[in-house]
Design a protein around this motif. Structure first.
Motif, PDB file in Angstrom:
ATOM      1  N   TYR A  90       0.832  -1.204   0.000  1.00 17.88           N
ATOM      2  CA  TYR A  90       0.000   0.000   0.000  1.00 17.88           C
ATOM      3  C   TYR A  90       0.869   1.258   0.000  1.00 17.88           C
ATOM      4  N   GLN A  91       1.951   1.248   0.791  1.00 17.07           N
ATOM      5  CA  GLN A  91       2.843   2.408   0.821  1.00 17.07           C
ATOM      6  C   GLN A  91       3.503   2.622  -0.542  1.00 17.07           C
ATOM      7  N   ALA A  92       3.879   1.516  -1.196  1.00 14.06           N
ATOM      8  CA  ALA A  92       4.454   1.636  -2.548  1.00 14.06           C
ATOM      9  C   ALA A  92       3.421   2.182  -3.519  1.00 14.06           C
ATOM     10  N   TRP A  93       2.189   1.696  -3.403  1.00 12.51           N
ATOM     11  CA  TRP A  93       1.115   2.166  -4.284  1.00 12.51           C
ATOM     12  C   TRP A  93       0.813   3.647  -4.024  1.00 12.51           C
ATOM     13  N   ALA A  94       0.758   4.045  -2.776  1.00 10.94           N
ATOM     14  CA  ALA A  94       0.463   5.440  -2.444  1.00 10.94           C
ATOM     15  C   ALA A  94       1.549   6.382  -2.949  1.00 10.94           C
ATOM     16  N   PHE A  95       2.774   5.889  -3.059  1.00 10.94           N
ATOM     17  CA  PHE A  95       3.865   6.739  -3.536  1.00 10.94           C
ATOM     18  C   PHE A  95       3.802   6.952  -5.047  1.00 10.94           C
ATOM     19  N   VAL A  96       3.484   5.899  -5.805  1.00  8.90           N
ATOM     20  CA  VAL A  96       3.512   6.005  -7.273  1.00  8.90           C
ATOM     21  C   VAL A  96       2.168   6.404  -7.859  1.00  8.90           C
ATOM     22  N   ALA A  97       1.064   6.242  -7.118  1.00  9.79           N
ATOM     23  CA  ALA A  97      -0.273   6.495  -7.667  1.00  9.79           C
ATOM     24  C   ALA A  97      -0.472   7.921  -8.175  1.00  9.79           C
ATOM     25  N   PRO A  98       0.024   8.975  -7.477  1.00  6.77           N
ATOM     26  CA  PRO A  98      -0.209  10.335  -7.979  1.00  6.77           C
ATOM     27  C   PRO A  98       0.394  10.589  -9.361  1.00  6.77           C
ATOM     28  N   GLY A  99       1.397   9.838  -9.744  1.00  8.87           N
ATOM     29  CA  GLY A  99       2.027  10.046 -11.044  1.00  8.87           C
ATOM     30  C   GLY A  99       1.453   9.208 -12.169  1.00  8.87           C
ATOM     31  N   LEU A 100       0.382   8.450 -11.896  1.00  7.54           N
ATOM     32  CA  LEU A 100      -0.205   7.577 -12.904  1.00  7.54           C
ATOM     33  C   LEU A 100      -1.465   8.194 -13.495  1.00  7.54           C
ATOM     34  N   TYR A 101      -1.717   7.861 -14.774  1.00  9.85           N
ATOM     35  CA  TYR A 101      -2.980   8.227 -15.389  1.00  9.85           C
ATOM     36  C   TYR A 101      -4.093   7.331 -14.835  1.00  9.85           C
ATOM     37  N   GLN A 102      -5.327   7.734 -15.114  1.00 12.32           N
ATOM     38  CA  GLN A 102      -6.455   6.996 -14.565  1.00 12.32           C
ATOM     39  C   GLN A 102      -6.498   5.555 -15.064  1.00 12.32           C
ATOM     40  N   HIS A 103      -6.219   5.359 -16.386  1.00 11.07           N
ATOM     41  CA  HIS A 103      -6.246   3.996 -16.924  1.00 11.07           C
ATOM     42  C   HIS A 103      -5.080   3.169 -16.392  1.00 11.07           C
ATOM     43  N   LYS A 105      -3.900   3.538 -13.311  1.00  9.90           N
ATOM     44  CA  LYS A 105      -4.308   3.163 -11.960  1.00  9.90           C
ATOM     45  C   LYS A 105      -5.241   1.956 -11.988  1.00  9.90           C
ATOM     46  N   ARG A 106      -6.145   1.939 -12.974  1.00 10.71           N
ATOM     47  CA  ARG A 106      -7.072   0.820 -13.075  1.00 10.71           C
ATOM     48  C   ARG A 106      -6.345  -0.486 -13.346  1.00 10.71           C
ATOM     49  N   LEU A 107      -5.211  -0.415 -14.049  1.00  3.71           N
ATOM     50  CA  LEU A 107      -4.432  -1.615 -14.348  1.00  3.71           C
ATOM     51  C   LEU A 107      -3.469  -1.952 -13.226  1.00  3.71           C
ATOM     52  N   ALA A 108      -2.844  -0.938 -12.623  1.00  7.74           N
ATOM     53  CA  ALA A 108      -1.768  -1.178 -11.658  1.00  7.74           C
ATOM     54  C   ALA A 108      -2.273  -1.809 -10.376  1.00  7.74           C
ATOM     55  N   LEU A 109      -3.354  -1.289  -9.817  1.00  2.00           N
ATOM     56  CA  LEU A 109      -3.826  -1.787  -8.524  1.00  2.00           C
ATOM     57  C   LEU A 109      -4.230  -3.261  -8.574  1.00  2.00           C
ATOM     58  N   VAL A 174       1.129 -12.691 -14.505  1.00  2.00           N
ATOM     59  CA  VAL A 174       1.180 -11.234 -14.441  1.00  2.00           C
ATOM     60  C   VAL A 174       2.175 -10.690 -15.462  1.00  2.00           C
ATOM     61  N   ALA A 175       3.333 -11.343 -15.578  1.00  2.00           N
ATOM     62  CA  ALA A 175       4.338 -10.909 -16.553  1.00  2.00           C
ATOM     63  C   ALA A 175       3.811 -11.023 -17.975  1.00  2.00           C
ATOM     64  N   VAL A 176       3.104 -12.105 -18.274  1.00  3.08           N
ATOM     65  CA  VAL A 176       2.548 -12.294 -19.619  1.00  3.08           C
ATOM     66  C   VAL A 176       1.514 -11.213 -19.929  1.00  3.08           C
ATOM     67  N   ILE A 177       0.638 -10.943 -18.963  1.00  2.42           N
ATOM     68  CA  ILE A 177      -0.385  -9.915 -19.174  1.00  2.42           C
ATOM     69  C   ILE A 177       0.244  -8.548 -19.397  1.00  2.42           C
ATOM     70  N   LEU A 178       1.286  -8.221 -18.632  1.00  2.04           N
ATOM     71  CA  LEU A 178       1.966  -6.936 -18.816  1.00  2.04           C
ATOM     72  C   LEU A 178       2.623  -6.838 -20.187  1.00  2.04           C
ATOM     73  N   LEU A 179       3.264  -7.917 -20.631  1.00  3.34           N
ATOM     74  CA  LEU A 179       3.908  -7.903 -21.940  1.00  3.34           C
ATOM     75  C   LEU A 179       2.903  -7.672 -23.057  1.00  3.34           C
ATOM     76  N   VAL A 180       1.751  -8.309 -22.944  1.00  9.83           N
ATOM     77  CA  VAL A 180       0.724  -8.167 -23.980  1.00  9.83           C
ATOM     78  C   VAL A 180       0.018  -6.822 -23.864  1.00  9.83           C
ATOM     79  N   ARG A 181      -0.322  -6.434 -22.647  1.00  8.16           N
ATOM     80  CA  ARG A 181      -1.091  -5.201 -22.438  1.00  8.16           C
ATOM     81  C   ARG A 181      -0.312  -3.963 -22.858  1.00  8.16           C
ATOM     82  N   THR A 182       0.997  -3.969 -22.633  1.00  8.53           N
ATOM     83  CA  THR A 182       1.829  -2.831 -23.018  1.00  8.53           C
ATOM     84  C   THR A 182       2.261  -2.882 -24.474  1.00  8.53           C
ATOM     85  N   GLY A 183       1.925  -3.958 -25.168  1.00  7.36           N
ATOM     86  CA  GLY A 183       2.274  -4.067 -26.578  1.00  7.36           C
ATOM     87  C   GLY A 183       3.702  -4.466 -26.854  1.00  7.36           C
ATOM     88  N   VAL A 184       4.430  -4.906 -25.832  1.00 10.27           N
ATOM     89  CA  VAL A 184       5.828  -5.315 -26.041  1.00 10.27           C
ATOM     90  C   VAL A 184       5.901  -6.580 -26.888  1.00 10.27           C
TER      91      VAL A 184
END
Length: 251
Positions: A90-103, A105-109, A174-184
């Protein structure tokens, strides 16, 4: 002081505060666990799979002078971190959340929560299934002329390595989803590389697990299955986004 410097320093101050809160949470849990049930009891739980595999009446040994004290303390600290992990994340999320776009945030959490649960699931799979099978398999190969008596420090090192290996293995979806979702990497390329993934899974299993067939298969097979699960989840997410008229590349 320029505005950029002021912003940088404010980020450092916030990072320090978040780290301190995470450390306080871990230390607080550590103190509670030391009081009840106690470091010795927690280590006994961790050592249970090995004790079951040893001959009746055999116990583990400690070769160092302070090892009987330090090893249970290390185990308790590890357990404290696992228990306090939601607060740390939660502390890690609270630190990076202000710098994320809304979409983002919906993916990261959801990914943070899912990756945490998968890592803990990997540790549980290792403790309840892998350890009991591997230790029993190794014990059957011990010559009758010796009495196995593992050192508790070596056992802790082995257990932490296996926990890390299986915890990271369960992060594959999670790694597979990130690779596909980010278009890598597109899904088609991942499915085409299925054979390489299988070979790589067995190579990784051979490197990080003990030199026995049981533990290698118990790491390689879940890795392959979790890869397929990640591909399936990524494909379902892609179809859902395409049906809503939004491509992955525009996210």
């Amino acid at each position: 002081m320029t505005q950029e410097e002021d912003t940088f320093i404010s980020h450092l101050v916030e990072l320090r505060d978040r780290l301190l809160k995470a450390i306080v949470a871990v230390v607080a849990v550590f103190v509670v666990l030391c009081l009840y049930p106690g470091s010795s009891a927690i280590y006994d739980v961790l050592a249970q799979p090995m004790l079951v595999a040893l001959p009746a009446g055999t116990r583990m040994i400690a070769t160092g002078v302070i090892t009987p004290f330090m090893v249970p303390i290390k185990v308790t600290l590890l357990a404290s971190f696992v228990v306090a992990l939601p607060v740390v994340l939660y502390q890690a999320w609270a630190f990076v959340a202000p710098g994320l776009y809304q979409h983002e945030k919906r993916l990261a959490l959801p990914l943070i929560v899912t990756s945490t649960l998968l890592f803990l699931l990997g540790m549980a799979f290792c403790y309840f299934i892998v350890f009991r099978s591997v230790f029993h398999f190794i014990a059957t190969f011990a010559p009758q002329s010796i009495t196995p008596a593992p050192d508790i420090e070596a056992y802790l090192s082995f257990v932490m390595t296996m926990f890390l290996a299986f915890g990271l293995t369960f992060e594959v979806p999670v790694a597979v989803i990130l690779l596909v979702r980010t278009g890598v990497v597109p899904i088609e390329k991942l499915t085409g590389a299925r054979g390489y993934v299988v070979v790589g899974a067995f190579i990784v299993a051979a490197v990080v697990t003990p030199p026995d067939v049981v533990s290698q298969f118990m790491l390689a097979i879940p890795l392959c299955l979790l890869f397929e699960l990640g591909v399936l989840a990524a494909r379902m997410m892609k179809k859902k986004r395409e049906s809503s008229g939004t491509s992955i590349e525009k996210v």
